[in-house]
Design a protein around this motif. Structure first.
Motif, PDB file in Angstrom:
ATOM      1  N   LEU A 226       0.638  -1.107   0.336  1.00  0.00           N
ATOM      2  CA  LEU A 226       0.084  -0.198   0.071  1.00  0.00           C
ATOM      3  C   LEU A 226       1.107   1.309   0.196  1.00  0.00           C
ATOM      4  CD1 LEU A 226      -2.716  -1.240   2.217  1.00  0.00           C
ATOM      5  CD2 LEU A 226      -2.782  -1.102   0.018  1.00  0.00           C
ATOM      6  N   ARG A 227       1.938   0.925   0.581  1.00  0.00           N
ATOM      7  CA  ARG A 227       2.861   2.597   0.660  1.00  0.00           C
ATOM      8  C   ARG A 227       3.566   2.544  -0.893  1.00  0.00           C
ATOM      9  NH1 ARG A 227       8.312   3.592   1.215  1.00  0.00           N
ATOM     10  NH2 ARG A 227       8.867   5.511   2.499  1.00  0.00           N
ATOM     11  N   ALA A 228       3.479   1.759  -1.373  1.00  0.00           N
ATOM     12  CA  ALA A 228       3.815   1.979  -2.831  1.00  0.00           C
ATOM     13  C   ALA A 228       3.224   2.763  -3.862  1.00  0.00           C
ATOM     14  CB  ALA A 228       4.867   0.515  -3.096  1.00  0.00           C
ATOM     15  N   ALA A 229       1.853   1.733  -3.482  1.00  0.00           N
ATOM     16  CA  ALA A 229       0.549   2.475  -4.239  1.00  0.00           C
ATOM     17  C   ALA A 229       0.017   4.452  -3.824  1.00  0.00           C
ATOM     18  CB  ALA A 229      -1.300   2.580  -3.976  1.00  0.00           C
ATOM     19  N   LEU A 230       0.619   4.759  -2.626  1.00  0.00           N
ATOM     20  CA  LEU A 230       0.499   6.057  -1.984  1.00  0.00           C
ATOM     21  C   LEU A 230       1.503   6.934  -2.423  1.00  0.00           C
ATOM     22  CD1 LEU A 230      -1.028   4.415   1.683  1.00  0.00           C
ATOM     23  CD2 LEU A 230      -1.655   5.953  -0.762  1.00  0.00           C
ATOM     24  N   LEU A 231       3.066   6.013  -2.325  1.00  0.00           N
ATOM     25  CA  LEU A 231       3.535   6.879  -2.736  1.00  0.00           C
ATOM     26  C   LEU A 231       4.602   7.166  -4.700  1.00  0.00           C
ATOM     27  CD1 LEU A 231       6.731   5.591  -0.500  1.00  0.00           C
ATOM     28  CD2 LEU A 231       6.125   7.559  -0.740  1.00  0.00           C
ATOM     29  N   SER A 232       3.135   6.222  -5.347  1.00  0.00           N
ATOM     30  CA  SER A 232       3.169   6.675  -7.032  1.00  0.00           C
ATOM     31  C   SER A 232       2.914   7.846  -7.007  1.00  0.00           C
ATOM     32  CB  SER A 232       1.708   5.301  -7.323  1.00  0.00           C
ATOM     33  OG  SER A 232       0.686   5.916  -7.406  1.00  0.00           O
ATOM     34  N   PRO A 233       3.305   8.263  -8.211  1.00  0.00           N
ATOM     35  CA  PRO A 233       3.530   9.774  -9.115  1.00  0.00           C
ATOM     36  C   PRO A 233       2.074   9.793  -9.557  1.00  0.00           C
ATOM     37  CG  PRO A 233       4.763   8.631 -10.163  1.00  0.00           C
ATOM     38  CD  PRO A 233       4.180   7.627  -9.181  1.00  0.00           C
ATOM     39  N   THR A 234       1.335  10.611  -9.984  1.00  0.00           N
ATOM     40  CA  THR A 234       0.410  11.080 -10.145  1.00  0.00           C
ATOM     41  C   THR A 234       0.335  12.681 -10.694  1.00  0.00           C
ATOM     42  OG1 THR A 234      -0.539  12.779  -8.323  1.00  0.00           O
ATOM     43  CG2 THR A 234      -1.139  10.521  -7.945  1.00  0.00           C
ATOM     44  N   SER A 235      -0.951  13.068 -11.564  1.00  0.00           N
ATOM     45  CA  SER A 235      -0.705  13.996 -12.371  1.00  0.00           C
ATOM     46  C   SER A 235      -0.970  15.544 -11.388  1.00  0.00           C
ATOM     47  CB  SER A 235      -2.065  14.188 -13.332  1.00  0.00           C
ATOM     48  OG  SER A 235      -1.601  15.560 -14.155  1.00  0.00           O
ATOM     49  N   ARG A 236      -0.450  16.382 -12.010  1.00  0.00           N
ATOM     50  CA  ARG A 236      -0.393  17.426 -10.283  1.00  0.00           C
ATOM     51  C   ARG A 236       0.046  17.325  -8.891  1.00  0.00           C
ATOM     52  NH1 ARG A 236      -4.186  19.096 -15.057  1.00  0.00           N
ATOM     53  NH2 ARG A 236      -5.991  17.217 -13.212  1.00  0.00           N
ATOM     54  N   ASN A 237       0.145  16.304  -9.258  1.00  0.00           N
ATOM     55  CA  ASN A 237      -0.082  15.644  -7.672  1.00  0.00           C
ATOM     56  C   ASN A 237      -1.307  15.693  -7.279  1.00  0.00           C
ATOM     57  OD1 ASN A 237       1.977  14.336  -5.286  1.00  0.00           O
ATOM     58  ND2 ASN A 237       2.380  16.692  -4.116  1.00  0.00           N
ATOM     59  N   ASN A 238      -1.907  15.633  -8.133  1.00  0.00           N
ATOM     60  CA  ASN A 238      -3.578  14.544  -7.239  1.00  0.00           C
ATOM     61  C   ASN A 238      -3.580  14.067  -6.209  1.00  0.00           C
ATOM     62  OD1 ASN A 238      -6.464  13.799  -8.035  1.00  0.00           O
ATOM     63  ND2 ASN A 238      -6.915  16.227  -9.346  1.00  0.00           N
ATOM     64  N   ARG A 239      -3.448  12.726  -6.342  1.00  0.00           N
ATOM     65  CA  ARG A 239      -3.335  11.711  -5.354  1.00  0.00           C
ATOM     66  C   ARG A 239      -4.989  11.328  -4.987  1.00  0.00           C
ATOM     67  NH1 ARG A 239       1.401  12.394  -0.522  1.00  0.00           N
ATOM     68  NH2 ARG A 239       2.998  13.407  -1.968  1.00  0.00           N
ATOM     69  N   GLY A 240      -5.691  11.116  -6.413  1.00  0.00           N
ATOM     70  CA  GLY A 240      -6.650  11.500  -6.763  1.00  0.00           C
ATOM     71  C   GLY A 240      -7.417  10.080  -6.567  1.00  0.00           C
ATOM     72  N   TRP A 241      -6.524   8.503  -6.423  1.00  0.00           N
ATOM     73  CA  TRP A 241      -6.992   6.997  -6.761  1.00  0.00           C
ATOM     74  C   TRP A 241      -7.429   6.873  -5.079  1.00  0.00           C
ATOM     75  CZ3 TRP A 241      -2.982   8.196  -3.201  1.00  0.00           C
ATOM     76  CH2 TRP A 241      -1.206   8.475  -4.014  1.00  0.00           C
TER      77      TRP A 241
ATOM     78  N   HIS B   6     -13.385  14.627 -10.726  1.00  0.00           N
ATOM     79  CA  HIS B   6     -12.580  15.655 -10.884  1.00  0.00           C
ATOM     80  C   HIS B   6     -10.854  15.183 -10.532  1.00  0.00           C
ATOM     81  CE1 HIS B   6     -15.461  14.959  -7.475  1.00  0.00           C
ATOM     82  NE2 HIS B   6     -15.511  16.166  -7.014  1.00  0.00           N
ATOM     83  N   ASN B   7     -10.213  14.235 -11.678  1.00  0.00           N
ATOM     84  CA  ASN B   7      -9.528  14.241 -12.038  1.00  0.00           C
ATOM     85  C   ASN B   7      -9.346  13.407 -13.668  1.00  0.00           C
ATOM     86  OD1 ASN B   7      -6.277  13.221 -12.692  1.00  0.00           O
ATOM     87  ND2 ASN B   7      -6.781  12.144 -10.865  1.00  0.00           N
ATOM     88  N   ASP B   8      -9.474  13.677 -14.929  1.00  0.00           N
ATOM     89  CA  ASP B   8      -9.239  13.863 -16.450  1.00  0.00           C
ATOM     90  C   ASP B   8      -7.887  12.198 -15.636  1.00  0.00           C
ATOM     91  OD1 ASP B   8      -7.212  15.924 -15.763  1.00  0.00           O
ATOM     92  OD2 ASP B   8      -7.196  16.011 -18.169  1.00  0.00           O
ATOM     93  N   CYS B   9      -6.998  12.138 -15.561  1.00  0.00           N
ATOM     94  CA  CYS B   9      -5.734  11.891 -15.604  1.00  0.00           C
ATOM     95  C   CYS B   9      -6.021  10.883 -14.438  1.00  0.00           C
ATOM     96  CB  CYS B   9      -4.204  12.561 -15.242  1.00  0.00           C
ATOM     97  SG  CYS B   9      -4.257  13.835 -16.802  1.00  0.00           S
ATOM     98  N   TRP B  10      -7.556  10.049 -14.110  1.00  0.00           N
ATOM     99  CA  TRP B  10      -7.610   8.941 -12.649  1.00  0.00           C
ATOM    100  C   TRP B  10      -7.103   7.066 -13.969  1.00  0.00           C
ATOM    101  CZ3 TRP B  10     -10.465   4.716 -13.093  1.00  0.00           C
ATOM    102  CH2 TRP B  10     -11.521   4.386 -13.868  1.00  0.00           C
ATOM    103  N   VAL B  11      -7.208   7.386 -14.636  1.00  0.00           N
ATOM    104  CA  VAL B  11      -7.013   5.826 -15.242  1.00  0.00           C
ATOM    105  C   VAL B  11      -4.913   6.163 -15.514  1.00  0.00           C
ATOM    106  CG1 VAL B  11      -6.966   4.651 -17.454  1.00  0.00           C
ATOM    107  CG2 VAL B  11      -9.222   6.034 -16.892  1.00  0.00           C
ATOM    108  N   GLU B  12      -4.495   7.154 -15.487  1.00  0.00           N
ATOM    109  CA  GLU B  12      -2.989   7.081 -15.513  1.00  0.00           C
ATOM    110  C   GLU B  12      -2.755   6.384 -14.550  1.00  0.00           C
ATOM    111  OE1 GLU B  12      -5.234   8.914 -17.670  1.00  0.00           O
ATOM    112  OE2 GLU B  12      -4.677   8.778 -19.209  1.00  0.00           O
ATOM    113  N   ASP B  13      -3.238   7.696 -13.303  1.00  0.00           N
ATOM    114  CA  ASP B  13      -2.867   7.785 -12.076  1.00  0.00           C
ATOM    115  C   ASP B  13      -3.567   6.718 -11.693  1.00  0.00           C
ATOM    116  OD1 ASP B  13      -2.204  10.287 -12.561  1.00  0.00           O
ATOM    117  OD2 ASP B  13      -4.009  11.449 -11.155  1.00  0.00           O
ATOM    118  N   GLY B  14      -4.048   5.316 -11.165  1.00  0.00           N
ATOM    119  CA  GLY B  14      -4.226   4.770 -10.853  1.00  0.00           C
ATOM    120  C   GLY B  14      -3.493   3.113 -11.279  1.00  0.00           C
ATOM    121  N   SER B  15      -3.416   3.461 -12.780  1.00  0.00           N
ATOM    122  CA  SER B  15      -2.185   2.125 -13.197  1.00  0.00           C
ATOM    123  C   SER B  15      -0.998   2.385 -12.645  1.00  0.00           C
ATOM    124  CB  SER B  15      -2.742   3.155 -14.779  1.00  0.00           C
ATOM    125  OG  SER B  15      -3.652   2.777 -15.601  1.00  0.00           O
TER     126      SER B  15
END
Length: 174
Positions: free
Chosen positions: A30-45, A85-94
């Motif tokens: 879970l830490r690995a998921a929470l540290l993953s990069p997201t678009s605009r540092n949104n962390r919307g996952w 809320h996040n147009d990059c949700w697919v990329e961020d989640g992937s």
């Protein structure tokens, strides 16, 4: 394990040995998921962690094919996002999903991605809606995938450089 070795070693495992994961392993994943990069540092996952045998059994039927092995996993992490809320949700989640899989490999654990977004049951029901119903995920959220985790039933040889499709790499122009 260095990164080159780790990436080559990560394989999809659809058969798991019986046995639970310990708390430190789950936390590292879970830490690995929470540290993953997201678009605009949104962390919307958002992630739903499932280890209940009853719910794993239900998730195994989230789509017609390619999800039955969830039934035998020790743990599943459902990766969700909110498209409004996040147009990059697919990329961020992937990225988060793959980060969890790399962490699992580094821990010597098995994992496999179950695609949910864009999949349907034979009656037309969205697989995402099935998962949302099982896990009480809010309507505005969408389910990208489910990553199943467990202990490896067998070792799989790593990928080798001879398998790389360098013909798919284009320099400067296609």
């Amino acid at each position: 394990m260095d990164y080159k070795t780790l990436v080559a070693a990560r394989r999809s495992h659809r058969v798991f040995d019986k046995g639970e994961l310990d708390g430190a392993q789950v936390q590292a994943i879970l830490r690995a998921a929470l540290l993953s990069p997201t678009s605009r540092n949104n962390r919307g996952w958002q992630f739903v962690v499932v280890d209940s045998p009853t719910d794993l059994d239900k998730l195994a039927d989230v789509k017609e094919q390619g999800s039955a092995f969830i039934r035998d996993a020790a743990l599943a992490v459902v990766v969700t996002g909110c498209p409004a809320h996040n147009d990059c949700w697919v990329e961020d989640g992937s990225i988060a999903a793959y980060s969890m899989q790399l962490q699992a490999e580094e821990l010597g654990l098995a994992s496999c991605w179950v695609q949910v977004r864009g999949r349907r049951l034979s009656d037309g029901t969205k697989a995402s809606d099935v998962a949302k119903g099982i896990l009480d995920i809010p309507d505005e959220m969408e389910v990208l995938c489910i990553i199943a985790f467990g202990r490896k039933a067998k070792e799989t040889p790593p990928h080798v450089d001879d398998e790389l499709k360098w013909e798919n790499v284009h320099l400067e122009k296609y």
